[in-house]
Design a protein around this motif. Structure first.
Motif, PDB file in Angstrom:
ATOM      1  N   GLY A 150      13.467 -40.519   1.858  1.00 54.03           N
ATOM      2  CA  GLY A 150      13.666 -39.613   0.540  1.00 54.03           C
ATOM      3  C   GLY A 150      14.289 -40.554  -0.504  1.00 54.03           C
ATOM      4  O   GLY A 150      13.920 -40.540  -1.637  1.00 54.03           O
ATOM      5  N   VAL A 151      15.185 -41.364  -0.073  1.00 58.97           N
ATOM      6  CA  VAL A 151      15.587 -42.479  -1.087  1.00 58.97           C
ATOM      7  C   VAL A 151      14.307 -43.409  -1.562  1.00 58.97           C
ATOM      8  O   VAL A 151      14.110 -43.818  -2.832  1.00 58.97           O
ATOM      9  N   PHE A 152      13.556 -43.617  -0.585  1.00 54.91           N
ATOM     10  CA  PHE A 152      12.452 -44.630  -0.767  1.00 54.91           C
ATOM     11  C   PHE A 152      11.563 -43.809  -1.863  1.00 54.91           C
ATOM     12  O   PHE A 152      10.948 -44.276  -2.839  1.00 54.91           O
ATOM     13  N   GLY A 157       7.882 -42.903  -4.956  1.00 57.13           N
ATOM     14  CA  GLY A 157       7.208 -41.610  -4.588  1.00 57.13           C
ATOM     15  C   GLY A 157       6.005 -41.388  -5.571  1.00 57.13           C
ATOM     16  O   GLY A 157       4.847 -40.802  -5.234  1.00 57.13           O
ATOM     17  N   VAL A 158       6.243 -41.529  -7.062  1.00 55.36           N
ATOM     18  CA  VAL A 158       5.292 -41.067  -7.984  1.00 55.36           C
ATOM     19  C   VAL A 158       4.058 -41.911  -7.858  1.00 55.36           C
ATOM     20  O   VAL A 158       2.928 -41.284  -7.762  1.00 55.36           O
ATOM     21  N   PRO A 159       4.087 -43.132  -7.734  1.00 57.99           N
ATOM     22  CA  PRO A 159       2.857 -43.987  -7.685  1.00 57.99           C
ATOM     23  C   PRO A 159       2.120 -43.841  -6.352  1.00 57.99           C
ATOM     24  O   PRO A 159       1.032 -43.753  -6.178  1.00 57.99           O
ATOM     25  N   LEU A 160       3.167 -43.602  -5.331  1.00 58.23           N
ATOM     26  CA  LEU A 160       2.485 -43.461  -3.973  1.00 58.23           C
ATOM     27  C   LEU A 160       1.577 -42.063  -3.828  1.00 58.23           C
ATOM     28  O   LEU A 160       0.488 -42.002  -3.208  1.00 58.23           O
ATOM     29  N   SER A 161       2.201 -41.023  -4.595  1.00 58.81           N
ATOM     30  CA  SER A 161       1.543 -39.670  -4.578  1.00 58.81           C
ATOM     31  C   SER A 161       0.283 -39.719  -5.251  1.00 58.81           C
ATOM     32  O   SER A 161      -0.661 -39.220  -4.692  1.00 58.81           O
ATOM     33  N   LEU A 167       2.183 -36.248  -1.905  1.00 54.49           N
ATOM     34  CA  LEU A 167       3.053 -36.627  -0.591  1.00 54.49           C
ATOM     35  C   LEU A 167       4.302 -35.301  -0.972  1.00 54.49           C
ATOM     36  O   LEU A 167       4.393 -34.491  -1.708  1.00 54.49           O
ATOM     37  N   TRP A 168       4.919 -35.184   0.528  1.00 53.88           N
ATOM     38  CA  TRP A 168       5.709 -33.903   0.582  1.00 53.88           C
ATOM     39  C   TRP A 168       6.963 -34.691   1.209  1.00 53.88           C
ATOM     40  O   TRP A 168       6.873 -35.506   2.120  1.00 53.88           O
ATOM     41  N   TYR A 169       7.962 -34.270   0.713  1.00 59.30           N
ATOM     42  CA  TYR A 169       9.270 -34.637   1.536  1.00 59.30           C
ATOM     43  C   TYR A 169       9.892 -33.175   1.692  1.00 59.30           C
ATOM     44  O   TYR A 169      10.313 -32.820   1.209  1.00 59.30           O
ATOM     45  N   GLY A 170       9.636 -33.000   3.261  1.00 54.25           N
ATOM     46  CA  GLY A 170      10.206 -31.813   3.618  1.00 54.25           C
ATOM     47  C   GLY A 170       9.211 -30.597   2.984  1.00 54.25           C
ATOM     48  O   GLY A 170       8.138 -30.490   3.215  1.00 54.25           O
ATOM     49  N   PHE A 171       9.851 -29.660   2.251  1.00 56.46           N
ATOM     50  CA  PHE A 171       9.649 -28.485   1.734  1.00 56.46           C
ATOM     51  C   PHE A 171       9.130 -28.862   0.189  1.00 56.46           C
ATOM     52  O   PHE A 171       8.867 -28.054  -0.811  1.00 56.46           O
TER      53      PHE A 171
END
Length: 440
Positions: A150-152, A157-161, A167-171
């Motif tokens: 989650g911290v990563f 997260g935005v460019p990886l998404s 991408l999802w982190y849990g819900f």
């Protein structure tokens, strides 16, 4: 507002937060990881056992070695969980049974080993622990890894998404800066949660392991029956040996003197008319023989059940032993009553044997005896400052005490490092008969 949440100086946190400790959490996390890897080792052992069982012919010959490896792994797990959590898991069973007499071949060996209930229990444990125990121990580490993920995502997260088409982190779908920050916040919250959960997971793992490895009621009852049968046999042997000793002492001591006294009186009767002076000497000799026989009978009775023990109780009888011991001995007794006579006698002769060993072998300057009754058991501790080195496995005296105490479900523990001191502890389950206190 609840008044319990207010304290001088500010807000009082809940019990769960007050009980949280980062160092305890980190220790629990390391232990949970160690338990997870041990579960993976159990997975390897389960493959070895399954492979040995599934292979016919030479494969069955590997079963004893595979089961011995499982037993060593289970014993290590017991010890670690006992030290880490305080949960007492019953000790592993004894050595692997030998091949039954009259049978040969690996099939007979396999059947004989697997007939042991402790071995079957460990076999089931090694098959289930990689799944149940491994997943349970992995939970804190999974929370840590999820939190770090989650911290990563909060930073990348935005460019990886955009590259991975979502991408999802849990819900939480990571679709923009706001959701990425939310994933990072949730990840940060999971890190202290992992530290809080780790010690509790380790204890739950210990309880699970105890449930898997602890013997059942039927097995405990069978073990109890075997123990009672063994102690009863030892008690019968001890009783017969004591009867033979009494017969031998009577035959060689008092009986011989009484026979000699009868012969002396017979001679005196024949000389009564012809030599009165010789009769007077013979009567004096008979009187001495009767006194010696009476003294030997008193010593024999004292060896069966000392009068001071019957009249004054265990504490005063032990004090009498201490006074006759060549090593200066201090006695402290706190007994709010008297045990039953057989228990009292067994304890007395056990202390007598230990003090005799102290006087003969310990080269001690002082000795101490402590008697007390706690939690339904008589506790006796005999300590000396001698050179140590006492070992129940090498001496018949301590083994005899063990057999004597085992008749009453008592136990003997010896701590005697080379150089001393020596501490012999005895514990005999018993009840006390009267509320009268004896102490010094």
């Amino acid at each position: 507002m609840d008044d319990r949440a207010i304290r001088p100086g500010g807000f009082r946190p809940p019990d769960a937060i007050r009980g949280f400790s980062v160092s305890a959490g980190l220790t629990g996390l390391r232990r949970a990881v160690a338990l997870h890897w041990m579960s993976m080792a159990a997975f390897g052992r389960s493959l070895a056992v399954c492979g040995a069982v599934s292979l016919m012919g030479p494969g069955l010959g590997l079963v004893p070695r595979a089961v011995a490896g499982v037993r060593g792994l289970a014993a290590r797990q017991r010890e670690l969980l006992r030290r880490w959590t305080g949960v007492q898991i019953p000790d592993p069973p004894g050595p692997l049974p030998a091949a039954p007499a009259g049978r040969s071949g690996v099939v007979a060996r396999y059947r004989w080993i697997m007939s042991d209930p402790g071995t079957r229990r460990e076999y089931v444990w090694v098959l289930t622990d990689p799944i149940a125990g491994g997943l349970l121990a992995f939970l804190p580490l999974a929370l840590v890894l999820s939190g770090l993920w989650g911290v990563f995502l909060a930073f990348y997260g935005v460019p990886l998404s955009a590259s991975w088409d979502g991408l999802w982190y849990g819900f939480v779908p990571v679709e923009g800066r706001a959701t990425a920050v939310l994933a990072g916040v949730l990840g940060l919250l999971q890190l202290p949660l992992a530290l809080w959960a780790a010690p509790r997971v380790v204890r739950r793992h210990a309880l699970y392991t105890r449930a898997m490895l602890a013997p059942g009621e039927s097995e405990l009852m069978a073990s109890r029956i075997r123990h009672l049968a063994a102690t009863r046999s030892a008690a019968v042997d001890t009783q017969m040996a004591e009867i033979r000793r009494i017969e031998r002492d009577l035959h060689d001591g008092a009986q011989a003197r009484l026979v000699a006294m009868g012969m002396t009186l017979d001679a005196a009767e024949r000389l009564l008319e012809t030599d009165p002076e010789a009769v007077r000497g013979l009567l004096a000799e008979a009187r001495q023989s009767s006194s010696a026989a009476l003294e030997e009978l008193r010593d024999l009775v004292r060896g069966i059940h000392p009068p001071v023990l019957a009249d004054r109780g265990l504490a005063d009888a032990v004090r009498a032993l201490a006074m006759s011991c060549p090593v200066p001995t201090e006695v402290r007794a706190e007994l709010p009553g008297r045990p039953e006579m057989p228990v009292e006698s067994a304890a007395y002769f056990a202390v007598s044997e230990i003090l005799a060993n102290v006087g003969k072998h310990a080269e001690a300057g002082r000795a101490w005896i402590d008697l007390r009754h706690e939690r339904g058991a008589l506790h006796i501790t005999v300590t000396d400052d001698g050179h140590g080195g006492a070992d129940a496995a090498r001496g018949t005296g301590l083994r005899g005490i063990e057999r004597r105490l085992a008749t009453f479900d008592g136990v003997l523990a010896v701590s005697s490092p080379v150089g001393g001191p020596t501490m012999v502890t005895m514990e005999i389950p018993c009840a006390l008969s009267s509320p009268k206190t004896t102490s010094c």
